[in-house]
Design a protein around this motif. Structure first.
Motif, PDB file in Angstrom:
ATOM      1  N   ALA A 182     -31.226  13.274 -11.906  1.00 56.53           N
ATOM      2  CA  ALA A 182     -30.922  11.842 -11.940  1.00 56.53           C
ATOM      3  C   ALA A 182     -29.495  11.583 -11.470  1.00 56.53           C
ATOM      4  O   ALA A 182     -29.234  10.621 -10.731  1.00 56.53           O
ATOM      5  N   ALA A 183     -28.576  12.446 -11.878  1.00 55.50           N
ATOM      6  CA  ALA A 183     -27.184  12.288 -11.441  1.00 55.50           C
ATOM      7  C   ALA A 183     -27.064  12.490  -9.939  1.00 55.50           C
ATOM      8  O   ALA A 183     -26.295  11.783  -9.255  1.00 55.50           O
ATOM      9  N   ALA A 184     -27.814  13.446  -9.391  1.00 52.13           N
ATOM     10  CA  ALA A 184     -27.792  13.667  -7.950  1.00 52.13           C
ATOM     11  C   ALA A 184     -28.331  12.448  -7.209  1.00 52.13           C
ATOM     12  O   ALA A 184     -27.794  12.052  -6.154  1.00 52.13           O
ATOM     13  N   LEU A 185     -29.383  11.830  -7.727  1.00 50.82           N
ATOM     14  CA  LEU A 185     -29.921  10.617  -7.109  1.00 50.82           C
ATOM     15  C   LEU A 185     -28.886   9.486  -7.162  1.00 50.82           C
ATOM     16  O   LEU A 185     -28.719   8.737  -6.188  1.00 50.82           O
ATOM     17  N   GLU A 186     -28.213   9.373  -8.284  1.00 54.81           N
ATOM     18  CA  GLU A 186     -27.199   8.332  -8.420  1.00 54.81           C
ATOM     19  C   GLU A 186     -26.078   8.534  -7.417  1.00 54.81           C
ATOM     20  O   GLU A 186     -25.618   7.581  -6.750  1.00 54.81           O
ATOM     21  N   ARG A 209     -30.059  -5.145  -5.460  1.00 50.20           N
ATOM     22  CA  ARG A 209     -30.120  -4.261  -6.627  1.00 50.20           C
ATOM     23  C   ARG A 209     -31.371  -3.370  -6.486  1.00 50.20           C
ATOM     24  O   ARG A 209     -32.476  -3.863  -6.299  1.00 50.20           O
ATOM     25  N   LEU A 210     -31.145  -2.074  -6.580  1.00 46.68           N
ATOM     26  CA  LEU A 210     -32.222  -1.084  -6.448  1.00 46.68           C
ATOM     27  C   LEU A 210     -32.276  -0.256  -7.722  1.00 46.68           C
ATOM     28  O   LEU A 210     -31.256   0.245  -8.189  1.00 46.68           O
ATOM     29  N   ALA A 315     -31.722   5.932 -12.014  1.00 52.05           N
ATOM     30  CA  ALA A 315     -30.574   5.685 -11.141  1.00 52.05           C
ATOM     31  C   ALA A 315     -30.648   4.250 -10.630  1.00 52.05           C
ATOM     32  O   ALA A 315     -31.682   3.582 -10.729  1.00 52.05           O
ATOM     33  N   GLY A 316     -29.532   3.791 -10.105  1.00 53.50           N
ATOM     34  CA  GLY A 316     -29.477   2.443  -9.568  1.00 53.50           C
ATOM     35  C   GLY A 316     -29.160   1.437 -10.653  1.00 53.50           C
ATOM     36  O   GLY A 316     -28.487   1.737 -11.647  1.00 53.50           O
TER      37      GLY A 316
END
Length: 1003
Positions: A182-186, A209-210, A315-316
């Motif tokens: 999740a951190a990598a996606l963020e 906003r995504l 994320a997002g």
């Protein structure tokens, strides 16, 4: 010790290659003992040695620092021996060797927020900036992101491999892997946002906003070391047209995916898979929240709701993600009410299995039978079915879901423990296999070296004995078999279909509404039913929780019976009797057959209900057809002999004999109610139970009488007569018998007669004593000796010589008729054979004279006129009525007396067997025999049903509608068919009577 032997002892397999690496110049100056101490903890020492030498060649100083510290050295070799891919990462980036730290006693837990900040700092100058511009992004942001990701992945792998119990640590590892993804996606999304800002302008991009919604294992925070990350995208914006919103949203999603998966100097991390979005590959990559909701309202398929079970914003925009979760949750928890939901989920699991390549099926950890998918599908199906009404089940990860299902009683404690242990173990194997090359695979290796390495890496650092490839394979196969068994037992649990259709009002009614609903179901006393329900479900104990789950279904099944109020009352009494028995409610939850059978008998049989109340442990038979197979006479007699040998006191011995008979009556009745026995098999099984009890009672009586110091003077045999002799009895039948004795040579005949009379009198008294505790519906075994010579006026027992003289001089034709069903029941075998030889010429005469036929007809007419109860309707009396049992039996017996001497096949005791021979020999027209058989069978079935339903003997076809309905159910008729049974019986007996009169009286 030679070097080769030393290498073998340390687990090396490629000795030649390993010797070359040991001679490598990079190892010069290192302590050999320290080196081999490090290699000793490596899962694959060959791989660890090669990677260590290559790592020394890249960065000697950093490696020396790790090697010189004993704790770090062990962690380094564990890592290098388990993961070639992470070893290569350290070779590419030796500056990150500092993460190889000693394995702590209590491995630390890294918070999701820390991971997010860590990865954002690798790509963005100011992690707090929600809209970074291009200038704030590093020169090679994607490379920096991947390196930072792998640094932390290496840190996690070291902690995992150093843990003393990997299966215990698994949930922590899986959560951290999901949080790291999740951190990598963020971080990758931040890079994509900065890049798009150069195209559309930072302010425009900022208005979009995504939210990134993770599905599957990432959404559940139970991710693998290497796995696709399934995602769904949600977008929204202020004051932007749909086209621009979609274009920018798609750009953000695509850019984010490129950041973690596109080719580059640092290898890709994993694939971002958006195929679980609405309409799959054919659907838009990004959608608004309203568009998602509309799709799930109108078009989504069952499997999509199962996928959404684990949906989580990772994320997002957090606010948009939270609103997505809240909007989608109702669809998820209502999905089980879709038509065919349970079968659709089961069919999907079967399709997954069917699509496994045959050559891979035996090696599949994930998809194959007994694999991870079996656990996951089982748990998810239970969650979706029961979670609609039980919010405690609304958790995402499998381990927590198993715990919640167990806590709420949907899975038994032992099954839950086995399921949890198996799931963790399979996941650990999967992790270790993937760690080697950081490749997405779920196949067990085939070569022994890889299996041995897997065995060592998956057992934890505290294991002192090196596990072998064989031990690993055996444990894996045991786990597969266990998971497969649990999956088949729970996933295909029939009650799931019923639970899936329950409405909230079925389980969450007010007291008034509940009573109204019970009345609508057919309960006559809704208020009383509510008291029973409250008593069953009150409190927080596990039993109450299980009964809360079961009762909404059971109440409807009770209502399908004739007397739902009695069914519910019986269930309450049974539940209270069984108390906290771990198997009882679990059996009802897991076995549809057991639950339905219990509801059927409790609401339709006072006889069975009463017997179950004093023998509640017999309820466990309901879940097994094998347990309902009646014990044979031989098995019962062996058990009785064992009981008598251990309990020589006559009172205790006969009590145990009566209990064995009562147990068998209950077993036979339940098997009968479950359609596991034919009518003929019921009669034979009941006859076997009576025979075993009478034989046991005879032994007890003889021991009691002779135990007074009397000398044994005679042998005794008990001969079955009537329906007992024909083995066609029902639940309330008496035992018609005659007694024969033979004095020993030289014994005083008067004394022998007196001794025989004492024994048979005691035999009858022993059998007619009720069991303790008493049962309202229990029928004691009444001994009826009225068919003896001279009837009730004659001696209770005669010597065989007396019988011989009586039959030679005085016997009447009706006595010869009675002997047609004589069969040895208990006592001396030699005397029984002698008696049969004596009576065969009497019951199978060479010729039956006209006067004898007239006498038989006269006696039959007298029986009809004198023995039919006063006021009884002859058309409804099952035994003596017109066309009923007596008519058929007397006609068969007349034909036997006339023809059995010439036709040996007619020398049978059973009425139905006699009818078969009569048809085969052409003594009656085949169609007449078929009518007689049908009428006799239906009357017998109704007679048995009267006892089963009411617990009382009755020879009348019931008139009250409720009783008639109950009897009709037991005779195989559907609900509301009491009138049909009545009409069928009256029609059949009219036809039987006409046939009887035509052939018996010659009308």
């Amino acid at each position: 010790m030679s070097l080769n032997r030393k290498l073998i002892s340390y687990g090396f397999t490629d000795l030649e290659k390993s010797r070359r690496f040991l001679d490598a110049p990079e190892l010069q100056g290192l302590n050999d003992d320290a080196l081999f101490a490090g290699l000793a903890v490596a899962a694959n020492p060959d791989l660890a040695l090669q990677s260590f030498v290559r790592l020394l060649a890249v960065h000697r100083r950093a490696v020396d620092a790790a090697f010189s510290d004993e704790g770090r050295r062990a962690s380094l070799f564990r890592l290098l021996g388990a993961s070639e891919a992470l070893g290569e990462f350290l070779m590419r980036h030796p500056e990150h060797l500092d993460v190889v730290a000693p394995g702590p006693a209590m491995p630390r837990v890294v918070e999701p927020g820390d991971l997010r900040s860590l990865l954002l700092r690798s790509v963005v100058a100011d992690p707090a900036d929600d809209n970074p511009v291009a200038g704030a992004v590093g020169v090679d942001a994607y490379r920096a992101l991947r390196v930072t990701y792998r640094r932390h992945l290496t840190d996690l792998a070291v902690r995992d491999l150093s843990h003393c119990a990997p299966v215990d640590y698994l949930p922590v590892v899986a959560r951290e892997l999901a949080d790291l993804a999740a951190a990598a996606l963020e971080a990758s999304l931040a890079v994509a946002r900065a890049e798009l800002g150069e195209v559309y302008g930072p302010d425009v991009v900022a208005r979009v906003r995504l939210a990134v919604i993770a599905m599957g294992k990432c959404g559940a925070r139970e991710l693998n070391y290497i796995s696709d990350v399934d995602v769904v995208y949600v977008v929204e914006a202020d004051d932007l047209d749909d086209t621009t919103l979609t274009r920018i949203g798609t750009g953000l999603a695509s850019g984010m995916s490129r950041g973690v998966y596109s080719p580059g100097p640092e290898p890709a991390l994993w694939e971002v898979d958006a195929n679980l979005r609405p309409e799959g590959k054919d659907g838009q990559l990004v959608r608004t929240l309203e568009s998602h909701v509309s799709y799930y309202q109108r078009w989504a398929k069952t499997w999509e709701f199962q996928a959404l079970l684990k949906a989580r914003a990772v994320a997002g925009d957090p606010g948009l993600g939270r609103r997505y979760e809240e909007a989608i949750a109702p669809f998820v928890w209502a999905s089980s009410q879709r038509e065919g939901f349970v079968e659709a989920v089961r069919a999907m699991r079967r399709r997954v299995t069917d699509n496994i390549p045959r050559e891979e099926e035996a090696r599949q950890l994930k998809l194959g039978p007994g694999g991870l998918r079996d656990v996951e599908f089982t748990v998810q199906l239970l969650q979706l079915v029961h979670g609609r009404l039980d919010e405690s089940l609304r958790v995402r990860d499998t381990v927590s879901a198993i715990a919640a299902l167990s806590s709420a009683g949907y899975i038994g404690r032992s099954d839950a423990l086995d399921l949890d242990d198996s799931y963790r173990y399979l996941r650990v194997l999967e992790h270790r296999i993937q760690l080697t090359q950081m490749r997405r695979t779920h196949l067990m290796p085939e070569d022994e070296t890889s299996l041995r390495s897997l065995a060592r890496s998956s057992e934890g650092r505290m294991v002192t004995i090196r596990p072998s490839a064989q031990s690993l394979n055996e444990k894996w196969q045991r786990t597969r078999r266990l998971v497969k068994r649990l999956h088949e037992a729970i996933f295909y649990r029939p009650l799931l279909n019923n639970a899936a259709t329950l409405q909230p009002e079925d389980v969450q009614l007010t007291a008034e509404a509940a009573q109204a609903r019970l009345a609508a179901l057919g309960y006559q006393d809704p208020r009383g039913a509510m008291r029973h329900i409250e008593a069953l479900t009150g409190g927080l104990r596990r039993r109450a929780m299980l009964q809360k789950q079961l009762l909404p279904i059971l109440l409807a099944w009770f209502a399908d019976g004739v007397d739902p109020d009695a069914g519910l009352l019986g269930f309450r009494r049974l539940s209270e009797s069984l108390g906290e028995s771990h198997w009882y409610l679990g059996m009802l939850r897991d076995s549809n057959a057991a639950a339905e059978r219990l509801c059927a008998v409790l609401s339709s049989s006072r006889f069975i209900t009463d017997l179950l109340e004093v023998s509640p442990e017999s309820t466990q038979w309901l879940g097994s057809d094998a347990a309902l197979v009646p014990d044979t006479f031989e098995a019962q007699w062996q058990e009785i002999q064992s009981k008598m040998s251990r309990h020589p006191e006559p009172g205790e011995a006969i009590r145990l004999i009566r209990l064995i008979r009562r147990r068998e009556l209950l077993r036979i009745a339940i098997a009968d109610s479950s359609n596991l026995l034919t009518q003929a098999e019921v009669g034979e099984a009941l006859a076997d139970a009576d025979r075993a009890a009478i034989l046991g009672a005879l032994h007890v009586a003889e021991k009691e009488i002779l135990g007074r110091g009397e000398e044994r003077l005679t042998d005794i045999v008990v001969m079955a007569m009537g329906r007992q002799g024909g083995r066609e009895i029902t639940y309330g039948s008496d035992a018609d018998v005659i007694y024969v004795h033979r004095p020993f040579e030289g014994a005083d005949e008067a004394a022998a007669q007196k001794q025989a009379e004492a024994i048979v009198a005691r035999l009858a008294a022993l059998l007619t004593q009720p069991c303790k505790p008493p049962v309202r519906a229990e029928r004691v075994l009444e001994i009826d000796a009225a068919l003896r010579p001279e009837g009730k006026q004659g001696a209770m027992v005669r010597s065989i010589d007396s019988y011989r003289e009586y039959y030679r001089r005085w016997s009447l034709v009706w006595e010869a008729q009675a002997l047609l069903r004589a069969r040895p029941l208990a006592g001396d075998d030699g005397l029984a054979a002698e008696f049969l030889a004596l009576i065969d010429p009497v019951r199978y005469p060479q010729e039956l004279g006209d006067s004898d036929v007239r006498e038989i007809r006269r006696v039959k007419a007298r029986v009809e006129s004198e023995r039919l109860p006063r006021g009884a309707d002859p058309s409804r009396h099952l035994k003596l009525g017109r066309g009923a049992l007596s008519d058929v039996e007397w006609l068969v017996q007349l034909l036997q007396l006339q023809h059995a001497h010439a036709i040996p096949a007619l020398r049978v005791q059973s009425t139905l067997s006699g009818l078969d021979v009569i048809a085969d020999e052409g003594l009656l027209p085949v169609e007449d025999v078929a009518t007689l058989r049908a009428g006799w069978s239906l009357a017998t079935r109704i007679r048995a049903a009267n006892v089963i339903w009411s617990g009382r003997n009755s020879d009348l076809l019931p008139s009250p509608r409720r009783d008639l309905e109950a009897v009709a159910r037991w005779c195989g008729y559907g609900p509301g068919s009491g009138a049909d049974l009545e009409e069928d019986y009256l029609r059949m007996t009219r036809r039987s009577r006409a046939i009887f009169e035509r052939h018996f009286y010659g009308y």
